[in-house]
Design an enzyme around this catalytic site. Structure first.
Site, PDB file in Angstrom:
ATOM      1  N   ARG A  66       0.835  -1.353   0.079  1.00  0.00           N
ATOM      2  CA  ARG A  66      -0.058  -0.040  -0.057  1.00  0.00           C
ATOM      3  C   ARG A  66       0.835   1.058   0.046  1.00  0.00           C
ATOM      4  NH1 ARG A  66      -3.212  -0.829   4.339  1.00  0.00           N
ATOM      5  NH2 ARG A  66      -2.241   0.599   5.696  1.00  0.00           N
ATOM      6  N   TYR A 119     -10.317  24.471  -9.515  1.00  0.00           N
ATOM      7  CA  TYR A 119     -10.803  23.170 -10.125  1.00  0.00           C
ATOM      8  C   TYR A 119     -12.122  22.771  -9.438  1.00  0.00           C
ATOM      9  CZ  TYR A 119     -10.996  18.056 -11.448  1.00  0.00           C
ATOM     10  OH  TYR A 119     -11.356  16.869 -11.891  1.00  0.00           O
ATOM     11  N   ASP A 191      -2.107  24.106  -7.082  1.00  0.00           N
ATOM     12  CA  ASP A 191      -2.288  23.170  -8.300  1.00  0.00           C
ATOM     13  C   ASP A 191      -1.855  23.964  -9.599  1.00  0.00           C
ATOM     14  OD1 ASP A 191      -3.507  21.806 -10.451  1.00  0.00           O
ATOM     15  OD2 ASP A 191      -5.286  21.467  -9.483  1.00  0.00           O
ATOM     16  N   LYS A 216      -2.991  14.314 -16.456  1.00  0.00           N
ATOM     17  CA  LYS A 216      -2.919  15.185 -17.673  1.00  0.00           C
ATOM     18  C   LYS A 216      -1.451  14.879 -18.275  1.00  0.00           C
ATOM     19  CE  LYS A 216      -6.981  16.039 -16.070  1.00  0.00           C
ATOM     20  NZ  LYS A 216      -7.276  17.253 -15.021  1.00  0.00           N
TER      21      LYS A 216
END
Ligand SMILES: *Cc1c(COP(=O)(O)O)cnc(C)c1O
Length: 401
Positions: A66, A119, A191, A216
């Protein structure tokens, strides 16, 4: 690059090619392979004890699936070098990275500042999880600059930024905001998905957490979800890692591999997509049906001076505001396009358009336009073909009664 050699002065293209690669560790293979794991074995009790100690102390390593394997560690190292950061954490999506960055700074009774151009899903974390924790949020005009000081309260934990803003592309005066925040002991996150660390390095401008929707441009091929947060200091990283641990975030090794694979070619893709995007933006600007083009690298855009001062390039995403027209007329334009897919997300090799309406998303500022809007993403297709496709769609729309 040697593991212990940060070489932060290397040029960004060289970091892209060599960062986080250790062929000697993998039989000479150029790329770190996909190491999938849940269990990580220890050969002896002493090794187990040493590993446990290191894990508790936050030493980078492989402890349990994990928390990541060498595939994740090597990608994180490449991103850390690229960002000029202390350390980087991967997240299963860009949104997970945005939300974790904010959550890591705050607590019950805290206060967070978010730009009105943020966003959109980040607004949801404000009205959802943060509200449930009794953290209040104030949305601010992205053009506020040093005026952010007036909005800081004794309980303000974090000023969140995004430049250019989602959908509407407002630039922010990042150094002016981080100067105020540093002086007041308030953490900052930004961001940076539009510019990537190739064209803007938030940490060099005083930001504590550089957030990236790696889905992206880093992944770059529209085939994986990935996010990361690059941290300026160990204190910031430790709080972020704790938040990630608390929420049980985990990134698949396959997706981390795709992130590393995309990273190697990000510079050439961005250079081409930025150039094509500017050509498409110019074409839109010349059409009588277009009211405004939203592109920070165009001199007529209000935030252009900030872009010129702080950024070293442009990516291929921008906005177009049409003059008011019927939905049917707008639909003919969009549906006539052949090379532009209609869809959310961006940053892949293929061109896209996405219809958008910023008006209802605003609370601190007003969106002054009435006409329909498109977000345009320039892909790696031939520029001439894309221009011809747009010209054809304008001609078909114009021929309507
Ligand atoms: C897409 C995007 C995100 C979210 O990334 P996902 O990987 O889709 O969760 C965050 N910020 C910006 C600016 C984005 O464009």
């Amino acid at each position: 690059m040697k593991r212990d050699d940060p070489r932060k002065s290397l040029s960004r293209d060289t970091v892209l090619a060599h960062g986080g690669r250790h062929p000697d560790d993998y039989g000479g293979a150029v790329n770190t392979p996909v190491v999938r794991a849940s269990t990580i074995l220890s050969p002896t009790l002493a090794a187990w004890d040493a590993k446990t100690r290191d894990m508790m102390a936050g030493v980078p390593g492989t402890y349990y699936g994990r928390f990541g394997t060498p595939t994740h560690r090597d990608l994180e190292d490449a991103l850390t070098a690229l960002e000029g950061a202390h350390r980087t954490a991967l997240f299963p999506s860009g949104y997970a990275a945005c939300a974790a960055a904010i959550l890591s700074t705050t607590k019950a009774g805290g206060h967070v500042l978010l730009p009105d151009s943020v966003y959109f899903p980040v607004r949801k974390v404000a009205s959802g999880l943060l509200a449930k924790m009794n953290v209040s949020c104030t949305f601010y005009d992205p053009a506020i600059g040093a005026g952010i000081e007036a909005l800081l309260r004794p309980e303000t934990d974090c000023v969140y930024m995004e430049a250019p803003g989602s959908l509407t592309f407002e630039m922010q005066d990042v150094p002016a905001i981080t100067r105020v925040c540093r002086a007041r002991g308030v953490l900052t996150a930004l961001d940076n998905t539009w510019a990537t660390p190739l064209y803007f390095r938030p940490i060099e401008h005083g930001v504590d957490m550089s957030v990236q929707a790696a889905t992206k441009y880093v992944v770059g091929h529209s085939d994986a979800m990935l996010g990361y947060v690059a941290c300026a200091s160990s204190a910031v990283f430790d709080a972020l890692a704790r938040t990630s641990m608390d929420l049980g975030y985990s990134v698949s090794a396959d997706d981390a591999f795709l992130g590393a694979r995309g990273l190697r070619t990000m510079s050439v893709r961005l250079e081409r997509q930025g150039r094509t995007g500017l050509a498409l933006a110019e074409l839109f600007a010349q059409q009588p049906e277009v009211e405004k083009v939203l592109h920070p690298a165009r001199p007529d855009f209000p935030g252009h001076d900030l872009w010129k001062r702080d950024f070293s390039g442009t990516s291929g995403l921008f906005g177009v505001v049409f003059r008011p027209m019927s939905r049917a007329r707008f639909a003919v334009f969009v549906d006539t396009l052949e090379h532009f897919g209609i869809g959310a997300s961006w940053g892949g090799y293929e061109s896209l358009v996405m219809p958008m309406n910023p008006k209802p998303l605003r609370t601190a500022t007003a969106w002054p336009h009435e006409g329909p809007c498109l977000r345009v993403h320039a892909g790696l297709e031939d520029e001439g073909d894309l221009v011809a496709d747009l010209e054809h769609a304008f001609a078909v729309m114009r021929a309507l009664p």
